[in-house]
Scaffold this active site. Structure first.
Site: not given
Length: 527
Positions: A268, A425
């Site tokens: 991320s 993610d």
């Protein structure tokens, strides 16, 4: 001459002003001569002396009666009173010392720069009453190994040095990487520092000595084998959305101290900062992270409520990810993982997870996916479900053109659903990819910057358990934190974070950097 009716009169004292002087004056007035005054004073003084002597004798008889051997209760009472007085004095000193430690500890937590943190750490070391260093690691073993290395350096040749280092060079010799030796301390114990310096001297001697007995190929093989046995250090930057900006301070400090590891991985927002550090040479890296840092606006505004609702119902996302893609391409270009490794010599890992149900998360790097474009991997690692749409990875073909990474040349109607494989993610399932780094790059030491807010309370809980319940209770807490009923992504995230054991970074990283620099120099010399 003119006269004035107003006359100032100053008051003045007549006679003695003190109580003792007035008493003496009063006595003299009622005595016939000065001899009587002296006699009266002497008699009064003698009476007071006799009274004091008698009081002292009475007090001594009472004390002797208390400490009489046949009355142990009184003796124990006196000992208890003395102990309580001593305890009260030591408690006040400990309270003052605890307040000072708490003050410097708060300064360390809120220090904006490394220099301020180092000053606070040095002051805290002066005020802290630590355990003996010999209780935390095998001091005799490290001392014996240091003497052996020193004798080899003075008496032996290059062959003896090669044999001695290759036989017994480990990162955690005698448990000298114990976290208690390094947590909150500015410097390591002098014995460990001397051992590290001695090993560095031996490695430098192997690198600089040119003899016919040991060829260049043998020295390169020695450096490679030693590096493999010693292990590697990796920097891990977690996710955390806006809180990921704290990773920037970690990177800047490591760069300022010249301690940035060659292996780094992130998920991320952590992958964004890792990509900046892994796609630049060392001079470019120092310039990039100096003040002022280039503006980084990665995300557009949400727009009107109707546009947001349209994206949410059609794509399943609230934000557009195009701004992040454009900014990443502007800052790092269209570099692939292999090209970034060839440029900087650093290993970059980006964690992503698949939107398909049975496919495990992946750690993209120059070994597993050398042709994937870095900006594509980073945007996929930032695609949190609900906020951004899952992204497809992009790669370079043999002609250098951007193509989908998982594009299949020929698929039938039944396989059409696997032609596009979007990724999302990486912090959902593999926030800190320690296992993958251990398997691929022989990493046995991790520096973790954790910015996820849901992990911080659990880490504090583990520290409390370790402080009050011991090391065994902390290990039990590691196993019991993954309680049933929690979703799989949170369980794996907690397991990753709680499996982290902080060790000595500065010592091991300096040795490892020395090994790597020698290996690179020898490789270029051989070429």
């Amino acid at each position: 001459m003119e006269s004035s009716d107003d006359v100032g009169v100053n008051l003045f004292a007549i006679g003695p002003s003190t109580m003792l002087g007035r008493a003496l004056a009063f006595r003299i007035l009622f005595c016939k001569s000065s001899v009587e005054v002296v006699q009266a004073l002497c008699s009064k003084t003698a009476w007071y002396l006799r009274r004091a002597k008698w009081s002292a004798q009475v007090l001594m008889r009472w004390v002797m009666s208390l400490i009489y051997p046949r009355r142990p209760v009184a003796l124990l009472l006196l000992l208890a009173i003395g102990f309580l007085l001593k305890r009260a004095r030591s408690s006040s000193a400990k309270a003052e010392q605890a307040f000072t430690r708490k003050f410097w500890k708060s300064v360390m937590k809120s220090a904006p720069t490394y220099d301020e943190w180092a000053h606070a750490a040095s002051m805290m070391e002066k005020e802290s009453s630590r355990r003996k260093d010999s209780d935390l690691y095998d001091e005799e073993l490290v001392k014996a190994k240091l003497k052996e290395l020193q004798s080899r350096r003075l008496e032996g040749g290059i062959e003896d040095i090669l044999f001695c280092i290759r036989a017994d060079l480990v990162r955690n010799l005698g448990n000298m990487c114990n976290p208690e030796l390094h947590k909150g301390r500015l410097q390591v114990p002098p014995l460990i520092q001397d051992y590290i310096n001695e090993v560095r001297f031996h490695l430098r001697a192997v690198y600089e000595t040119e003899t016919e007995e040991v060829s260049l190929d043998e020295r390169i093989a020695f450096i490679r084998e030693t590096r493999h046995a010693f292990g590697r250090t990796a920097l891990l930057l977690s996710g955390g959305a806006a809180l990921g900006s704290f990773h920037l301070g970690v990177l800047r400090t490591l760069i300022e101290q010249r301690l940035l590891p060659r292996v780094m991985a992130g998920a991320s927002v952590g992958s964004i900062l890792c990509s900046f550090a892994a796609t630049r040479t060392w001079p470019e890296l120092q310039i990039f992270f100096e003040d002022p840092i280039p503006p980084m606006y990665f995300f557009d505004t949400m727009g009107s409520i109707f546009a947001t609702a349209h994206r949410l119902f059609t794509r399943g996302a609230v934000h557009e990810i195009g701004a992040l893609q454009r900014m990443m391409r502007q800052l790092i270009g269209d570099l692939t993982f292999q090209e970034a490794y060839d440029l900087s010599g650093r290993v970059l890992g980006v964690s992503v997870c698949s939107s398909r149900r049975h496919e495990p998360p992946r750690l993209l790097n120059y070994l597993t996916s050398p042709h994937v474009v870095i900006w594509s991997a980073v945007t996929a690692s930032c695609a949190f479900p609900g906020l951004f749409e899952a992204q497809e990875l992009m790669a370079k073909n043999r002609q250098g053109q951007l193509v989908p990474y998982h594009s299949l040349a020929q698929v039938g109607p039944e396989e059409a659903s696997i032609k596009n494989r979007p990724w999302r993610d990486g912090s959902l399932e593999s926030d800190l990819p320690m296992l993958e780094l251990k398997e691929l790059f022989n990493v046995n030491h991790f520096i973790v910057s954790q910015a996820n807010p849901h992990i911080a309370p659990l880490l504090r809980l583990k520290e409390l358990v370790r402080a009050y319940g011991g090391h065994f209770a902390a290990k039990v807490g590691d196993q019991t934190t993954s309680f049933p009923g929690v979703i799989d992504c949170v369980r794996r995230s907690i397991a990753d974070h709680f499996s982290y054991h902080a060790t000595c970074f500065e010592l091991s990283s300096r040795l490892l950097n020395c090994l790597l620099n020698m290996l690179w120099a020898m490789t270029f010399q051989l070429a």
